[in-house]
Design a protein around this motif. Structure first.
Motif, PDB file in Angstrom:
ATOM      1  N   ALA A 171       4.596  -5.541   3.860  1.00  0.00           N
ATOM      2  CA  ALA A 171       5.009  -4.827   5.078  1.00  0.00           C
ATOM      3  C   ALA A 171       3.874  -4.886   6.095  1.00  0.00           C
ATOM      4  O   ALA A 171       3.095  -3.940   6.224  1.00  0.00           O
ATOM      5  CB  ALA A 171       5.383  -3.385   4.776  1.00  0.00           C
ATOM      6  N   LEU A 172       3.802  -5.994   6.809  1.00  0.00           N
ATOM      7  CA  LEU A 172       2.751  -6.170   7.805  1.00  0.00           C
ATOM      8  C   LEU A 172       2.786  -5.067   8.863  1.00  0.00           C
ATOM      9  O   LEU A 172       1.763  -4.738   9.470  1.00  0.00           O
ATOM     10  CB  LEU A 172       2.890  -7.550   8.464  1.00  0.00           C
ATOM     11  N   ASP A 173       3.953  -4.480   9.072  1.00  0.00           N
ATOM     12  CA  ASP A 173       4.113  -3.393  10.047  1.00  0.00           C
ATOM     13  C   ASP A 173       3.133  -2.248   9.792  1.00  0.00           C
ATOM     14  O   ASP A 173       2.689  -1.592  10.734  1.00  0.00           O
ATOM     15  CB  ASP A 173       5.530  -2.817   9.976  1.00  0.00           C
ATOM     16  N   ASP A 174       2.786  -2.011   8.517  1.00  0.00           N
ATOM     17  CA  ASP A 174       2.012  -0.823   8.148  1.00  0.00           C
ATOM     18  C   ASP A 174       0.505  -0.997   8.320  1.00  0.00           C
ATOM     19  O   ASP A 174      -0.246  -0.041   8.128  1.00  0.00           O
ATOM     20  CB  ASP A 174       2.302  -0.448   6.693  1.00  0.00           C
ATOM     21  N   TYR A 175       0.082  -2.215   8.684  1.00  0.00           N
ATOM     22  CA  TYR A 175      -1.361  -2.449   8.830  1.00  0.00           C
ATOM     23  C   TYR A 175      -1.632  -3.650   9.741  1.00  0.00           C
ATOM     24  O   TYR A 175      -2.605  -4.388   9.561  1.00  0.00           O
ATOM     25  CB  TYR A 175      -2.014  -2.684   7.457  1.00  0.00           C
ATOM     26  N   LEU A 176      -0.776  -3.839  10.746  1.00  0.00           N
ATOM     27  CA  LEU A 176      -0.868  -5.013  11.603  1.00  0.00           C
ATOM     28  C   LEU A 176      -2.237  -5.143  12.275  1.00  0.00           C
ATOM     29  O   LEU A 176      -2.867  -6.207  12.248  1.00  0.00           O
ATOM     30  CB  LEU A 176       0.237  -4.983  12.660  1.00  0.00           C
ATOM     31  N   LYS A 177      -2.692  -4.062  12.903  1.00  0.00           N
ATOM     32  CA  LYS A 177      -3.973  -4.126  13.610  1.00  0.00           C
ATOM     33  C   LYS A 177      -5.113  -4.425  12.648  1.00  0.00           C
ATOM     34  O   LYS A 177      -5.963  -5.294  12.916  1.00  0.00           O
ATOM     35  CB  LYS A 177      -4.236  -2.814  14.343  1.00  0.00           C
ATOM     36  N   PRO A 191       0.797  -1.236   0.000  1.00  0.00           N
ATOM     37  CA  PRO A 191       0.000   0.000   0.000  1.00  0.00           C
ATOM     38  C   PRO A 191       0.827   1.283   0.000  1.00  0.00           C
ATOM     39  O   PRO A 191       0.452   2.260  -0.653  1.00  0.00           O
ATOM     40  CB  PRO A 191      -0.833  -0.121   1.289  1.00  0.00           C
ATOM     41  N   ILE A 192       1.939   1.323   0.726  1.00  0.00           N
ATOM     42  CA  ILE A 192       2.694   2.571   0.877  1.00  0.00           C
ATOM     43  C   ILE A 192       3.489   2.897  -0.384  1.00  0.00           C
ATOM     44  O   ILE A 192       3.428   3.996  -0.923  1.00  0.00           O
ATOM     45  CB  ILE A 192       3.622   2.502   2.101  1.00  0.00           C
ATOM     46  N   ARG A 233      11.690 -11.728 -11.542  1.00  0.00           N
ATOM     47  CA  ARG A 233      11.695 -11.465 -12.982  1.00  0.00           C
ATOM     48  C   ARG A 233      11.839 -12.777 -13.764  1.00  0.00           C
ATOM     49  O   ARG A 233      12.775 -13.560 -13.547  1.00  0.00           O
ATOM     50  CB  ARG A 233      12.856 -10.537 -13.342  1.00  0.00           C
ATOM     51  N   GLY A 234      10.905 -13.018 -14.674  1.00  0.00           N
ATOM     52  CA  GLY A 234      10.959 -14.195 -15.528  1.00  0.00           C
ATOM     53  C   GLY A 234      10.570 -15.489 -14.862  1.00  0.00           C
ATOM     54  O   GLY A 234      10.576 -16.546 -15.506  1.00  0.00           O
ATOM     55  N   ARG A 235      10.213 -15.456 -13.584  1.00  0.00           N
ATOM     56  CA  ARG A 235       9.903 -16.682 -12.855  1.00  0.00           C
ATOM     57  C   ARG A 235       8.442 -16.790 -12.460  1.00  0.00           C
ATOM     58  O   ARG A 235       8.015 -17.850 -11.995  1.00  0.00           O
ATOM     59  CB  ARG A 235      10.768 -16.773 -11.587  1.00  0.00           C
ATOM     60  N   ALA A 236       7.692 -15.700 -12.589  1.00  0.00           N
ATOM     61  CA  ALA A 236       6.287 -15.716 -12.193  1.00  0.00           C
ATOM     62  C   ALA A 236       5.569 -14.539 -12.825  1.00  0.00           C
ATOM     63  O   ALA A 236       6.187 -13.553 -13.237  1.00  0.00           O
ATOM     64  CB  ALA A 236       6.163 -15.636 -10.659  1.00  0.00           C
ATOM     65  N   ASP A 237       4.251 -14.656 -12.914  1.00  0.00           N
ATOM     66  CA  ASP A 237       3.417 -13.527 -13.294  1.00  0.00           C
ATOM     67  C   ASP A 237       3.099 -12.765 -12.011  1.00  0.00           C
ATOM     68  O   ASP A 237       2.486 -13.313 -11.090  1.00  0.00           O
ATOM     69  CB  ASP A 237       2.131 -14.006 -13.955  1.00  0.00           C
ATOM     70  N   VAL A 238       3.521 -11.530 -11.940  1.00  0.00           N
ATOM     71  CA  VAL A 238       3.398 -10.748 -10.710  1.00  0.00           C
ATOM     72  C   VAL A 238       2.298  -9.698 -10.862  1.00  0.00           C
ATOM     73  O   VAL A 238       2.214  -9.001 -11.876  1.00  0.00           O
ATOM     74  CB  VAL A 238       4.730 -10.058 -10.359  1.00  0.00           C
ATOM     75  N   ILE A 239       1.472  -9.606  -9.837  1.00  0.00           N
ATOM     76  CA  ILE A 239       0.429  -8.581  -9.764  1.00  0.00           C
ATOM     77  C   ILE A 239       0.706  -7.743  -8.521  1.00  0.00           C
ATOM     78  O   ILE A 239       0.856  -8.281  -7.419  1.00  0.00           O
ATOM     79  CB  ILE A 239      -0.978  -9.211  -9.667  1.00  0.00           C
ATOM     80  N   LEU A 240       0.796  -6.442  -8.691  1.00  0.00           N
ATOM     81  CA  LEU A 240       1.027  -5.521  -7.575  1.00  0.00           C
ATOM     82  C   LEU A 240      -0.282  -4.842  -7.204  1.00  0.00           C
ATOM     83  O   LEU A 240      -0.935  -4.229  -8.054  1.00  0.00           O
ATOM     84  CB  LEU A 240       2.064  -4.462  -7.962  1.00  0.00           C
ATOM     85  N   VAL A 241      -0.659  -4.947  -5.931  1.00  0.00           N
ATOM     86  CA  VAL A 241      -1.837  -4.254  -5.407  1.00  0.00           C
ATOM     87  C   VAL A 241      -1.319  -3.109  -4.548  1.00  0.00           C
ATOM     88  O   VAL A 241      -0.657  -3.330  -3.527  1.00  0.00           O
ATOM     89  CB  VAL A 241      -2.731  -5.204  -4.576  1.00  0.00           C
ATOM     90  N   THR A 242      -1.624  -1.883  -4.942  1.00  0.00           N
ATOM     91  CA  THR A 242      -1.032  -0.736  -4.273  1.00  0.00           C
ATOM     92  C   THR A 242      -1.981   0.461  -4.270  1.00  0.00           C
ATOM     93  O   THR A 242      -3.126   0.364  -4.720  1.00  0.00           O
ATOM     94  CB  THR A 242       0.316  -0.357  -4.937  1.00  0.00           C
ATOM     95  N   ARG A 243      -1.485   1.574  -3.780  1.00  0.00           N
ATOM     96  CA  ARG A 243      -2.267   2.794  -3.665  1.00  0.00           C
ATOM     97  C   ARG A 243      -2.530   3.413  -5.041  1.00  0.00           C
ATOM     98  O   ARG A 243      -1.812   3.143  -6.004  1.00  0.00           O
ATOM     99  CB  ARG A 243      -1.520   3.796  -2.783  1.00  0.00           C
TER     100      ARG A 243
END
Length: 405
Positions: free
Chosen positions: A119-125, A24-25, A42-52
């Motif tokens: 980064a679990l730190d940014d949304y732990l609760k 998210p950040i 890179r080259g090993r998987a299809d990556v999807i980024l979920v972000t802001r």
């Protein structure tokens, strides 16, 4: 071929592994680790980024787009106010969960896929409150959570017993209830043989960091060859100890050859005190008040004689700048607590001092300045050895191992 090699099978159809990264950040150190993870995959998987929604920045372009690492992006309609570091509210995190449910419906036909919260730190609760929902709604996801601050999982400081116990319970519940495993940067936790740990990552660095750039860096800062330069890098706030540096520098500055280079913007609450410090020591403070591209960082590091990490007491994680300083052969002056303090002491990377303690800071500074040639060589050798363990190829291998790619 096996799933561990990045391949899934549906009937006679071969499908590439799908890995969903939630970040998210997407700023600062979070963005750097994201870019390094994309490089590892890179080259090993299809990556999807979920972000802001506002993920596109010059830094994102420099680290991701310009390196041809751009994944498919799912931009969540949330406004984080341009924040570089903050904790997501429950409502904000819910928007990301909703986006993940949409991806689950799309990816379920392919079978299992990997879901990594970067980064679990940014949304732990918020994550802990949604953990059961994540497990029941994302049935095809193999969940892993990257977390920076984990010291409280194996050690709770006497002055933070209640907070540490709450964080420990919350983190363990979040992992258990969502069926996730933990990826961490803290080697001290890996020594505990915790069953919920999926992997240990080194703090990665990349670029031409080297002691050989010292002359170029000194010219960039405009300091003399005989000056002793201390560097503080990044957004300057209480967490990074800018308040302490403002208070202690007048003592260090009694020697006119001691210079303080600050590369980064000053938090609003400290802007006036820092400006006053500059007025009092106009020839001993260099302030680069702008965003510095990655390409310039090696020169700033190589120019310095001591890299400063005066973290506040509640900051116990590591810093990606520690490995960069090490790769530049530069000793570190750091507060003695947390993972940074542990590493400086354990690996011989410099000197430590007490949180907020002027006397031990000046003592540590004098220790560094009084080292003989043999001691300097030993510190530089230890730093370069530590940097080798944190190289980008080693990070990439560790991340792939943690994700079984």
């Amino acid at each position: 071929m096996s799933r561990a090699e990045g391949i899934d099978m549906i009937g006679d159809q071969i499908l590439r592994r799908t890995i969903v990264l939630v970040e998210p950040i997407c700023r600062g150190s979070r963005l750097q680790i994201l870019a390094n993870t994309l490089s590892a995959l890179r080259g090993r998987a299809d990556v999807i980024l979920v972000t802001r929604r506002d993920y596109q920045t010059p830094h994102f372009h420099e680290l991701v787009d310009a390196e041809n690492l751009t994944p498919r992006v799912v931009a969540v309609e949330t406004d984080l106010g341009g924040a570089w570091m903050r904790n997501l509210s429950r409502a904000e995190f819910a928007l990301f969960v909703q986006a993940l449910k949409g991806l689950e419906a799309e990816l379920a036909a392919r079978g299992r896929y990997d879901l990594v919260f970067m980064a679990l730190d940014d949304y732990l609760k918020a994550y802990a409150l949604a953990a059961l929902e994540l497990r029941s709604s994302l049935r095809h996801a193999v969940i892993r959570c990257v977390k920076y601050r984990v010291e409280y999982l194996f050690f709770i400081r006497p002055g933070a017993l209640v907070r540490g116990a709450v964080l420990r319970a919350m983190t363990r519940w979040a992992l258990f209830a969502s069926g996730a495993r933990l990826i961490t940067f803290d080697e001290r936790l890996s020594q505990q043989s915790a069953a919920y740990c999926a992997g240990l990552l080194p703090d990665p660095w990349f670029g031409p960091f080297s002691p050989e750039l010292r002359a170029d860096g000194r010219a960039l800062l405009g300091v003399a060859p005989t000056d002793f330069v201390m560097l503080s890098l990044g957004k300057q706030d209480r967490r990074k100890g800018i308040d302490f540096l403002i208070d202690v520098f007048p003592q260090a500055a009694r020697d006119p050859h001691v210079k303080l280079a600050v590369v980064g913007t000053i938090a609003a609450e400290f802007a006036q005190p820092f400006a006053e410090l500059q007025r009092n020591f106009p020839t001993q403070i260099v302030h680069v008040n702008r965003f510095v591209p990655e390409s310039d960082l090696p020169k700033y590091f190589a120019a310095t004689d001591a890299f400063l990490l005066p973290y506040s007491e509640d900051f116990t994680a590591t810093s990606g700048t520690l490995a960069r300083a090490a790769a530049s052969g530069v000793p570190v002056l750091a507060t003695h607590h947390g993972l940074v303090g542990y590493r400086v002491k354990a690996y011989g990377l410099g000197a430590v001092f007490g949180v907020g303690d002027h006397a031990t800071f000046i003592e540590a500074l004098q220790t560094l300045r009084s080292r003989g040639a043999a001691q300097q060589d030993a510190t530089r050798g230890a730093a370069l050895e530590f940097a080798d363990r944190c190289s980008l190829p080693r990070f990439e291998a560790a991340m792939r191992a943690a994700l079984s790619v």
